[in-house]
Design an enzyme around this catalytic site. Structure first.
Site, PDB file in Angstrom:
ATOM      1  N   ASP A 108     -27.362   6.810  -3.796  1.00 17.87           N
ATOM      2  CA  ASP A 108     -26.707   6.527  -2.526  1.00 17.87           C
ATOM      3  C   ASP A 108     -27.267   5.239  -1.953  1.00 17.87           C
ATOM      4  O   ASP A 108     -28.456   4.927  -2.162  1.00 17.87           O
ATOM      5  CB  ASP A 108     -26.924   7.676  -1.536  1.00 17.87           C
ATOM      6  CG  ASP A 108     -26.013   7.563  -0.324  1.00 17.87           C
ATOM      7  OD1 ASP A 108     -26.454   6.995   0.698  1.00 17.87           O
ATOM      8  OD2 ASP A 108     -24.865   8.027  -0.389  1.00 17.87           O
ATOM      9  N   ARG A 153     -17.561  14.736  -6.858  1.00 16.65           N
ATOM     10  CA  ARG A 153     -17.017  16.030  -6.460  1.00 16.65           C
ATOM     11  C   ARG A 153     -15.689  16.404  -7.102  1.00 16.65           C
ATOM     12  O   ARG A 153     -15.299  17.570  -7.057  1.00 16.65           O
ATOM     13  CB  ARG A 153     -16.874  16.071  -4.940  1.00 16.65           C
ATOM     14  CG  ARG A 153     -18.200  15.984  -4.192  1.00 16.65           C
ATOM     15  CD  ARG A 153     -17.998  15.966  -2.698  1.00 16.65           C
ATOM     16  NE  ARG A 153     -17.283  14.762  -2.272  1.00 16.65           N
ATOM     17  CZ  ARG A 153     -16.852  14.550  -1.036  1.00 16.65           C
ATOM     18  NH1 ARG A 153     -17.053  15.483  -0.107  1.00 16.65           N
ATOM     19  NH2 ARG A 153     -16.225  13.441  -0.723  1.00 16.65           N
ATOM     20  N   TYR A 178     -25.658   1.469   9.356  1.00 17.69           N
ATOM     21  CA  TYR A 178     -26.155   2.846   9.389  1.00 17.69           C
ATOM     22  C   TYR A 178     -27.541   2.918  10.032  1.00 17.69           C
ATOM     23  O   TYR A 178     -27.830   3.857  10.789  1.00 17.69           O
ATOM     24  CB  TYR A 178     -26.219   3.417   7.973  1.00 17.69           C
ATOM     25  CG  TYR A 178     -24.880   3.731   7.371  1.00 17.69           C
ATOM     26  CD1 TYR A 178     -24.245   4.947   7.622  1.00 17.69           C
ATOM     27  CD2 TYR A 178     -24.236   2.820   6.544  1.00 17.69           C
ATOM     28  CE1 TYR A 178     -23.005   5.241   7.065  1.00 17.69           C
ATOM     29  CE2 TYR A 178     -23.003   3.102   5.979  1.00 17.69           C
ATOM     30  CZ  TYR A 178     -22.393   4.317   6.245  1.00 17.69           C
ATOM     31  OH  TYR A 178     -21.177   4.606   5.693  1.00 17.69           O
ATOM     32  N   ARG A 228     -24.228  21.029  -8.559  1.00 18.79           N
ATOM     33  CA  ARG A 228     -24.657  20.942  -7.158  1.00 18.79           C
ATOM     34  C   ARG A 228     -24.852  22.333  -6.562  1.00 18.79           C
ATOM     35  O   ARG A 228     -25.801  22.557  -5.798  1.00 18.79           O
ATOM     36  CB  ARG A 228     -23.638  20.150  -6.339  1.00 18.79           C
ATOM     37  CG  ARG A 228     -24.054  20.030  -4.883  1.00 18.79           C
ATOM     38  CD  ARG A 228     -23.331  18.937  -4.169  1.00 18.79           C
ATOM     39  NE  ARG A 228     -23.695  18.887  -2.763  1.00 18.79           N
ATOM     40  CZ  ARG A 228     -23.303  17.960  -1.906  1.00 18.79           C
ATOM     41  NH1 ARG A 228     -22.526  16.968  -2.317  1.00 18.79           N
ATOM     42  NH2 ARG A 228     -23.668  18.002  -0.640  1.00 18.79           N
ATOM     43  N   ARG A 283     -17.497   5.937  -7.741  1.00 20.23           N
ATOM     44  CA  ARG A 283     -17.780   7.352  -7.466  1.00 20.23           C
ATOM     45  C   ARG A 283     -17.267   8.267  -8.585  1.00 20.23           C
ATOM     46  O   ARG A 283     -16.907   9.413  -8.337  1.00 20.23           O
ATOM     47  CB  ARG A 283     -17.186   7.790  -6.121  1.00 20.23           C
ATOM     48  CG  ARG A 283     -17.842   7.125  -4.924  1.00 20.23           C
ATOM     49  CD  ARG A 283     -17.267   7.689  -3.625  1.00 20.23           C
ATOM     50  NE  ARG A 283     -17.712   6.923  -2.468  1.00 20.23           N
ATOM     51  CZ  ARG A 283     -17.047   6.836  -1.326  1.00 20.23           C
ATOM     52  NH1 ARG A 283     -15.902   7.482  -1.182  1.00 20.23           N
ATOM     53  NH2 ARG A 283     -17.526   6.130  -0.326  1.00 20.23           N
TER      54      ARG A 283
END
Length: 344
Positions: free
Chosen positions: A79, A33, A153, A42, A29
């Site tokens: 993702d 962020r 999921y 973003r 990652r």
């Protein structure tokens, strides 16, 4: 453009069985962020999923940590849940709550889904754009979710605390669950082959929830599907290294390494690196396993953790990485501290 194959790439060297000192490094990652440049883009472009399907934006995000830190690997910004979406489920992200998928597949029935594999085309364009701008010594990494984690999921329609819905279905109706797993395997192989054709040089299989299964279920729903992906990739795209990352599996790690046939093994932060080094084949490249919270803390705690990991893997091919994804509140100065220690 320079011929990238004319340059040495340390990360690929380790994946082929070489030991490098200092070890190559990238962070799971790493495009995300904790970087102000990501947050600015973003805010300009919109939501996470829109960014994944915008090749210009996704390529820029993939390259941001390479420009800032010079990591040895660039990991595709995307993702794991694009595969359920390509298989026909609706996918969206609820603010502060994470991904949602509909319809839920609580009974494993996929008959109402209409697969749209062509929707993944922008992701391959992202890869092409990144490779065109990537420094010649940097390896381009692709990835996909492993079938068990993706299935959890798809069945529940969201992430769950203990993967209860998928585990119940796998016990109650293993034939239905097998059909779901098989569909994910087939879609994943095609997806990774297309990533490779676009320029990816190694791939990682993320199995974030592999540690939630009982031993026999682990063999059935983690080992067998991952082995199928590895064998298919070896047949269709020979020579591409495959990193397996089965988070939380503890003492099952040697079994996973032996029976899936992956080229390298990602190790999470809960694993004792000294034990892992002794339990795994001496020639097997490993990746990991710094606690992401140690990177958040920085200072002497980070230095001690880094030294311990390097000492544990001093005699084997090793890629330095986190034991899971970098956290949003990680100070950039601590990433710089880490790199300074590794490259000293």
């Amino acid at each position: 453009m320079e011929n990238r194959h004319a340059f040495d790439r340390p990360l690929l060297g380790v994946l082929s069985g070489e030991r490098r000192d200092p070890p190559p490094v990238w962070l799971m990652r790493q495009a995300g962020r904790y970087l102000p440049e990501y947050r600015a883009l973003r805010a300009e472009k919109g939501g996470f999923l829109a960014l994944c399907y915008d090749p210009v934006a996704a390529a820029e995000i993939t390259l941001q940590p390479i420009r800032r830190f010079g990591f040895d690997g660039a990991i595709l910004f995307s993702d794991i849940l694009v595969i359920p979406q390509a298989l026909g489920q609706d996918l969206w992200f609820e603010t502060g709550e994470g991904p949602r998928l509909a319809p839920q597949l609580l009974d494993g029935d996929m008959s109402a889904l209409s697969p749209e594999p062509a929707m993944l085309a922008p992701i391959f364009e992202t890869v092409r754009r990144v490779v065109a701008e990537l420094p010649p010594h940097t390896t381009m990494l692709g990835f996909a979710g492993s079938p068990w984690t993706v299935a959890t999921y798809m069945v529940a329609g969201q992430g769950t605390k203990d993967q209860n819905p998928a585990r119940r279905l796998a016990y109650r109706d293993p034939a239905a669950f097998r059909r779901l797993i098989d569909a994910i395997v087939a879609a994943t192989v095609d997806y990774l082959c297309d990533q490779i054709d676009a320029g990816v040089e190694a791939v990682q299989l993320f199995d974030s929830w592999a540690g939630s299964l009982a031993p026999e279920e682990f063999k059935r729903w983690v080992i067998v599907p991952n082995r199928a992906i590895v064998e298919a990739l070896r047949s269709r795209r020979p020579g591409i290294p495959i990193i397996g990352f089965p988070k939380g599996i503890g003492e099952k790690l040697p079994v996973y390494a032996r029976e899936t046939g992956v080229d390298a093994l990602g190790i999470d932060e809960t694993m004792d690196p000294v034990w892992a080094d002794g339990a795994l084949p001496a020639s097997l490249p490993v990746q990991g396993n710094l606690d992401p919270l140690a990177l958040v803390a920085g200072g002497d705690g980070l230095a001690t953790a880094v030294a311990g990991i390097r000492a544990a893997f001093a005699k084997r091919p090793h890629i330095f990485n986190l034991g899971h994804g970098i956290l949003q509140d990680t100070p950039i100065s601590h990433v710089e501290q880490l790199l300074a220690m590794l490259r000293a």
